[in-house]
Motif scaffolding. Structure first.
Motif, mmCIF file in Angstrom:
data_model
loop_
_atom_site.group_PDB
_atom_site.id
_atom_site.type_symbol
_atom_site.label_atom_id
_atom_site.label_comp_id
_atom_site.label_asym_id
_atom_site.label_seq_id
_atom_site.Cartn_x
_atom_site.Cartn_y
_atom_site.Cartn_z
ATOM 1 N N GLY A 46 37.572 47.669 4.045
ATOM 2 C CA GLY A 46 39.031 47.510 3.995
ATOM 3 C C GLY A 46 39.450 46.072 4.218
ATOM 4 N N LYS A 47 38.842 45.428 5.212
ATOM 5 C CA LYS A 47 39.168 44.028 5.497
ATOM 6 C C LYS A 47 38.769 43.139 4.312
ATOM 7 N N ALA A 48 37.592 43.383 3.767
ATOM 8 C CA ALA A 48 37.120 42.564 2.630
ATOM 9 C C ALA A 48 38.050 42.718 1.424
ATOM 10 N N MET A 49 38.500 43.947 1.172
ATOM 11 C CA MET A 49 39.398 44.166 0.032
ATOM 12 C C MET A 49 40.761 43.533 0.297
ATOM 13 N N SER A 54 39.715 55.589 -8.336
ATOM 14 C CA SER A 54 38.865 55.662 -7.141
ATOM 15 C C SER A 54 37.660 54.732 -7.276
ATOM 16 N N ILE A 55 37.249 54.211 -6.141
ATOM 17 C CA ILE A 55 36.024 53.398 -6.081
ATOM 18 C C ILE A 55 34.975 54.203 -5.306
ATOM 19 N N CYS A 56 33.757 54.242 -5.846
ATOM 20 C CA CYS A 56 32.670 54.967 -5.182
ATOM 21 C C CYS A 56 31.577 53.984 -4.772
ATOM 22 N N PRO A 57 31.665 53.456 -3.541
ATOM 23 C CA PRO A 57 30.606 52.539 -3.101
ATOM 24 C C PRO A 57 29.314 53.292 -2.799
ATOM 25 N N GLY A 58 28.197 52.546 -2.877
ATOM 26 C CA GLY A 58 26.915 53.075 -2.413
ATOM 27 C C GLY A 58 26.768 52.705 -0.941
ATOM 28 N N TYR A 59 25.602 52.171 -0.564
ATOM 29 C CA TYR A 59 25.409 51.764 0.833
ATOM 30 C C TYR A 59 26.009 50.381 1.061
ATOM 31 N N MET A 82 32.546 44.711 -2.627
ATOM 32 C CA MET A 82 33.466 45.783 -3.047
ATOM 33 C C MET A 82 34.848 45.207 -3.401
ATOM 34 N N ALA A 83 35.100 43.966 -2.994
ATOM 35 C CA ALA A 83 36.460 43.416 -3.078
ATOM 36 C C ALA A 83 36.902 43.094 -4.507
ATOM 37 N N GLY A 84 35.982 42.583 -5.335
ATOM 38 C CA GLY A 84 36.348 42.202 -6.705
ATOM 39 C C GLY A 84 36.879 43.390 -7.497
ATOM 40 N N LEU A 85 36.250 44.528 -7.297
ATOM 41 C CA LEU A 85 36.666 45.745 -8.001
ATOM 42 C C LEU A 85 38.070 46.167 -7.548
ATOM 43 N N ALA A 86 38.332 46.017 -6.262
ATOM 44 C CA ALA A 86 39.670 46.358 -5.738
ATOM 45 C C ALA A 86 40.725 45.439 -6.347
ATOM 46 N N VAL A 87 40.412 44.149 -6.445
ATOM 47 C CA VAL A 87 41.355 43.192 -7.055
ATOM 48 C C VAL A 87 41.621 43.606 -8.495
ATOM 49 N N PHE A 88 40.554 43.918 -9.223
ATOM 50 C CA PHE A 88 40.675 44.327 -10.627
ATOM 51 C C PHE A 88 41.573 45.560 -10.762
ATOM 52 N N LEU A 89 41.289 46.598 -9.968
ATOM 53 C CA LEU A 89 42.065 47.838 -10.100
ATOM 54 C C LEU A 89 43.506 47.675 -9.607
ATOM 55 N N ALA A 90 43.715 46.761 -8.681
ATOM 56 C CA ALA A 90 45.071 46.533 -8.159
ATOM 57 C C ALA A 90 45.926 45.756 -9.156
#
Ligand SMILES: NC(=O)c1ccc[n+]([C@@H]2O[C@H](COP(=O)([O-])OP(=O)(O)OC[C@H]3O[C@@H](n4cnc5c(N)ncnc54)[C@H](OP(=O)(O)O)[C@@H]3O)[C@@H](O)[C@H]2O)c1
Length: 261
Positions: free
Chosen positions: A23-26, A187-192, A226-234
């Motif tokens: 969450g912080k990274a995104m 939705s984003i589905c992270p792995g580990y 995980m943050a780049g994907l959040a930026v893209f989807l946002a």
């Protein structure tokens, strides 16, 4: 210019569970692209610290306490953001928990309920609270942080698996109902990902080796990945994407059915 589509200037984003981890990274990713980020978690002090850290870096940030499973907290979060910032363009339902590891037959009812309340029910309720504002302002982007655990079963975390599958389907239903208002839901589905939440799986070197053996890239990810994907989807860069779930797992979902030699 395609580059401009990633710009989040003048956008207001709420990120739940943003005091640490993914969450912080995104939140930081969105802030770097110009958004005003509302950093939220259960602890006011923790989110104040993150918002301060971001402001020192020149980003626009605010902090509001919200335990996502508490109705009053959810209502206050949205009201405060509207009062202070006038709109909500992006909601990232990121706060999540996994309080029970064990067989489904022995799963305590209260821990199952806790998992559902935090991981799925709160995301539906918060989305319902921001929906009228997004509708009136002509659109918005909602991102649910699900998991590969929502796509594949695990032997000892059934409640978590079920909640994360439900989150993907909630997003799909929201997307068909709200698409006409230009509200996109993905939705984003992270792995580990190396965070406090995954420590139970990855802390021990022997079990970590076992978990990572099926990851094509051979390692867990950092929260930043995980943050780049959040930026893209946002952002408008994904303006035609809705109702989808994207896996970001280093290849784990490609684990071969026949063991590698
Ligand atoms: N780490 C992984 O490998 C992984 C993989 C797939 C999916 N995910 C998902 O990614 C999301 C973030 O996980 P993470 O690994 O970053 O976890 P984390 O490092 O443990 O961080 C969890 C965050 O959520 C907050 N939080 C916890 N309970 C909350 C509640 N009831 N209300 C509001 N905030 C709450 C915590 O802050 P406070 O303590 O200050 O409240 C913290 O900021 C979760 O939905 C998780 O299921 C994680």
């Amino acid at each position: 210019m395609i580059k401009e589509k990633f710009d989040l200037k003048n956008k207001v984003a709420i990120i739940t569970g943003a005091s640490k981890g993914i969450g912080k990274a995104m939140a930081r990713g969105l802030a770097e692209f110009g958004a005003t980020v509302i950093v939220s978690s259960r602890k006011q002090e923790a989110v104040d610290q993150v918002a301060q850290e971001f402001k020192k870096l020149g980003f626009s940030a605010d902090s509001i306490q919200c335990h996502v499973a508490k109705k009053d907290d959810r209502i206050k979060l949205v009201e405060k953001v509207i009062d202070k910032h006038g709109k909500i363009d992006i909601l990232i339902n990121n706060a999540g928990t996994n309080p029970y590891f064990g067989p489904i037959s022995k799963m305590p009812e209260n821990l199952y309920q806790k998992t559902m309340d935090i991981n799925i029910n709160s995301a539906i309720e918060l989305s319902n609270l921001v929906y009228p504002y997004m509708k009136n302002q002509g659109g918005g982007s909602i991102i649910h942080i699900s998991s590969i655990e929502g796509l594949h079963p695990s032997p000892f975390m059934a409640a978590y698996n079920i909640s994360k599958t439900a989150l993907i389907m909630a997003g799909k239903n929201q997307s068909i109902e709200w698409g006409k208002y230009n509200i996109r839901v993905n939705s984003i589905c992270p792995g580990y990902v190396k965070t406090k939440l995954s420590a139970a799986l990855l802390e021990n070197e022997t079990s970590k080796k076992g978990f990572l053996k099926n990851v094509s890239l051979g390692r867990e990810s950092t929260p930043d990945e995980m943050a780049g994907l959040a930026v893209f989807l946002a952002s408008d860069a994904s303006s035609y994407m809705t109702g989808t779930s994207i896996v970001n797992d280093g290849g784990l979902m490609n684990a071969p059915l026949i063991p590698m030699q």
